[in-house]
Design an enzyme around this catalytic site. Structure first.
Site, PDB file in Angstrom:
ATOM      1  N   GLU A   8      34.958  43.296 -26.608  1.00 35.12           N
ATOM      2  CA  GLU A   8      33.621  43.629 -26.135  1.00 35.12           C
ATOM      3  C   GLU A   8      33.407  45.137 -26.113  1.00 35.12           C
ATOM      4  O   GLU A   8      32.325  45.633 -26.471  1.00 35.12           O
ATOM      5  CB  GLU A   8      33.398  43.055 -24.732  1.00 35.12           C
ATOM      6  CG  GLU A   8      33.530  41.547 -24.625  1.00 35.12           C
ATOM      7  CD  GLU A   8      32.365  40.799 -25.240  1.00 35.12           C
ATOM      8  OE1 GLU A   8      31.428  41.451 -25.763  1.00 35.12           O
ATOM      9  OE2 GLU A   8      32.382  39.549 -25.210  1.00 35.12           O
ATOM     10  N   ASP A  64      33.887  33.790 -35.417  1.00 36.00           N
ATOM     11  CA  ASP A  64      32.786  34.199 -36.284  1.00 36.00           C
ATOM     12  C   ASP A  64      32.903  35.618 -36.830  1.00 36.00           C
ATOM     13  O   ASP A  64      32.835  35.846 -38.041  1.00 36.00           O
ATOM     14  CB  ASP A  64      31.447  34.009 -35.563  1.00 36.00           C
ATOM     15  CG  ASP A  64      31.438  34.587 -34.156  1.00 36.00           C
ATOM     16  OD1 ASP A  64      32.495  34.999 -33.665  1.00 36.00           O
ATOM     17  OD2 ASP A  64      30.351  34.623 -33.537  1.00 36.00           O
ATOM     18  N   GLU A  95      22.062  25.865 -28.502  1.00 42.57           N
ATOM     19  CA  GLU A  95      23.332  26.556 -28.696  1.00 42.57           C
ATOM     20  C   GLU A  95      24.291  25.753 -29.574  1.00 42.57           C
ATOM     21  O   GLU A  95      24.977  26.309 -30.430  1.00 42.57           O
ATOM     22  CB  GLU A  95      23.966  26.827 -27.327  1.00 42.57           C
ATOM     23  CG  GLU A  95      25.285  27.574 -27.352  1.00 42.57           C
ATOM     24  CD  GLU A  95      25.138  29.055 -27.630  1.00 42.57           C
ATOM     25  OE1 GLU A  95      26.156  29.755 -27.557  1.00 42.57           O
ATOM     26  OE2 GLU A  95      24.011  29.512 -27.914  1.00 42.57           O
ATOM     27  N   GLU A 123      21.949  35.665 -34.099  1.00 46.08           N
ATOM     28  CA  GLU A 123      22.607  35.428 -35.394  1.00 46.08           C
ATOM     29  C   GLU A 123      21.684  34.823 -36.450  1.00 46.08           C
ATOM     30  O   GLU A 123      21.743  35.200 -37.629  1.00 46.08           O
ATOM     31  CB  GLU A 123      23.835  34.522 -35.201  1.00 46.08           C
ATOM     32  CG  GLU A 123      24.981  35.170 -34.481  1.00 46.08           C
ATOM     33  CD  GLU A 123      24.770  35.228 -32.980  1.00 46.08           C
ATOM     34  OE1 GLU A 123      25.473  35.997 -32.307  1.00 46.08           O
ATOM     35  OE2 GLU A 123      23.889  34.487 -32.471  1.00 46.08           O
TER      36      GLU A 123
END
Length: 573
Positions: free
Chosen positions: A191, A327, A441, A492
């Site tokens: 992060e 991802d 989601e 995304e």
């Protein structure tokens, strides 16, 4: 400043860093002729405002002072790029824009900009200097070490939108961030890298403000401290106080593969900006491990969801996904090839190998009443040596359309560009299929046996839905579950729409993006900002919301960028 199809090395770097940030790319832009002309002159003639007046406050701890336990014999230097003509241009050659098109574009860009300004005003009022705004209550919270994650992550958006006063104020706040203190005792490497380091460098590339690079170096040295381990592999979480003491950190037994696999782009670019190879060297050694193991996994070409950097084992495990936990590992592969201008051959090899595996095992055509020829990404489980498709599509996996499209352009593979377009259209379909215009989601559909021909078979669909306990009566025809009905401001899907518009020039992607933006803007709006929605599969007014706002909730608008006009004849690469 006409870019057309020309490759400009600095613009490539800017685009790459802005596009990745965890996956949080933004290109929400505004067009005011007066402002545009002024900024165009600045950018063309290097008249970037000086930051000499800004008060830079050094962090309370010098992370560069740490002596590492693992010291390689020599650093891996940044590779020399291939000649310019070795990397094909990726942007479509656009025609001149008509007056009507300009009017529509400017009106839409203005609406996007106004929504961002409203959100920014709330962040400034309720959460200034904090990581995140709470969009329902108007509160604030720190969730990423307390270094103003939203502020840092929004810097490039402020610049792109021409909000110079707000940008100046934000940069002044960034200059005071203390990377020697943290609100968390354990700092997440992943992060910190994608949100903070990526955000600082993107803003520096766009603005040239030296204070941003100085803060990026401070932070880069902290991230580099996460490599102070017995084998030189990174930890997943930095024990903040132990790291400051210079203690050798303990690499975790296993982590999700995206965590170590998503350090390369930012660290490589920091080496490009500073001339210090240590950042690139650290990330390159990690990617060498992934490269070595790529064809020895249970699904050769892909890596398992869980890996062990402690044992440098990236091959054991039978669960594979393109969604969360993996991802960005895949997303970074073609971008690293582009960032390094083909200088490190392993990224081309890893990208092509993965794309072949993904096409064969992960991508499927959903069976739909409309018969639309689209693709969706799924998961794969290897059981007793056999690869089994799990047709669950996760919103995070919607990045894959843009990835296929970009790689197809970089490696002159038009079939991959077309796969990227079909994957992107698949996620757009998932948005439009639900009454809110928002994609859940996680969802499931029934996969077709063949991609070339897929007639609707309601009996088969009923068998698929009845086999899933999560199916509900209200779901649109064709869907077998919406396992997680939330929409949490994921970017995304609309990122991939942006890519495909810029890569192909197809007008339908412009309209797709606008429909998606309006659905997000309307469905998630609160008094203060935009919030996560708990269920987008049912129509309601207002929709049920959570007091949570993804850092950051970038709303990407894939229209013509007024800072780099793309109208007019194309220049040769």
């Amino acid at each position: 400043m006409h870019l057309g199809c020309r490759r400009v090395r600095r613009e490539v770097v800017v685009a790459l860093i802005v596009l990745v940030g965890l996956w949080h790319f933004r290109d929400v832009i505004w067009s005011d002729p007066t402002e545009f002309e002024r900024l165009e002159r600045w950018m063309n003639h290097g008249a970037i405002r000086s930051d000499a007046h800004e008060n830079f406050t050094e962090s309370s701890f010098d992370w560069s002072s740490i002596r590492h336990s693992y010291r390689p014999g020599s650093l891996t230097a940044l590779p020399k790029p291939l000649p310019d003509d070795a990397i094909p241009p990726v942007q479509h050659c656009f025609d001149e824009e008509t007056t009507d098109e300009t009017m529509v574009r400017v009106a839409r860009l203005t609406e996007v900009r106004q929504l961002f300004q409203a959100n920014w005003a709330s962040y400034r009022r309720f959460a200034w200097g904090k990581d995140a705004l709470m969009p329902v209550s108007g509160g604030a919270k720190d969730q990423f070490s307390g270094w103003a994650a939203t502020l840092v992550d929004a810097l490039d958006t402020l610049w792109i939108m021409g909000l110079r006063d707000e940008f100046d104020e934000a940069v002044a706040e960034v200059a005071r961030i203390d990377f020697g203190r943290s609100t968390s005792t354990r700092v997440n490497m992943f992060e910190t890298n994608i949100r903070y380091l990526g955000g600082l460098m993107a803003a520096y590339d766009l603005s040239g403000r030296g204070v941003l690079l100085r803060k990026a170096v401070e932070l880069g040295n902290m991230i580099y401290a996460g490599f102070n381990t017995e084998n030189g592999m990174p930890v997943d979480f930095i024990d903040f106080e132990a790291a400051k003491r210079g203690d050798m950190l303990q690499v975790e037994e296993r982590v999700v593969s995206a965590s170590p696999g998503t350090l390369s782009l930012e660290l490589a670019h920091l080496s490009q900006l500073t001339g210090d190879d240590k950042y690139y060297d650290a990330a390159s050694r990690v990617m060498d491990v992934f490269n070595k193991g790529q064809n020895s996994t249970e699904l050769p070409g892909a890596w398992p969801m869980w890996v062990s950097m402690k044992h440098q084992n990236v091959t054991t495990g039978g669960a594979f996904t393109l969604g969360g936990s993996q991802d960005s590992l895949y997303e970074y592969l073609p971008k690293m090839h582009q960032l390094l201008q083909g200088g490190d051959a392993k990224y081309e090899t890893m990208t092509k190998t993965f794309l072949e595996t993904a096409d064969k095992y992960f991508l499927f055509r959903p069976m739909l009443p409309s018969g639309q020829d689209i693709l969706l990404p799924g998961n794969v489980n290897v059981i007793d040596g056999g690869a089994e498709l799990d047709p669950e599509t996760e919103h995070l996996a919607c990045f894959v359309g843009g990835m296929f499209g970009l790689a197809g352009k970089l490696f002159d593979a038009p079939e991959d560009v077309e796969r990227g377009a079909k994957l992107t259209s698949g996620c757009v379909f998932a948005y439009r299929a639900f009454p809110t215009g928002l994609m859940p989601e996680r969802l499931d559909t029934a996969p077709c046996a063949s991609r070339s021909r897929c007639p609707w078979n309601e009996v088969l669909w009923m068998q698929e839905r009845d086999a899933r306990a999560e199916w509900q009566q209200h779901l649109p025809l064709g869907f077998t579950t919406a396992k997680d009905p939330r929409y949490i401001l994921r970017p995304e899907a609309i990122e991939s729409v942006f890519y495909m518009w810029r890569l192909t020039g197809r007008v339908e992607f412009q309209e797709d993006a606008w429909d998606m933006f309006r659905a997000v803007a309307n469905g998630t709006r609160t008094e203060h900002a935009n919030a996560a929605v708990l269920d987008v599969t049912r129509e309601a007014n207002p929709l049920p919301m959570e007091d949570y706002m993804e850092v950051s909730d970038a709303l990407v608008y894939p229209w013509r960028d007024p800072w780099s006009p793309i109208a007019g004849p194309c220049e040769s690469p």
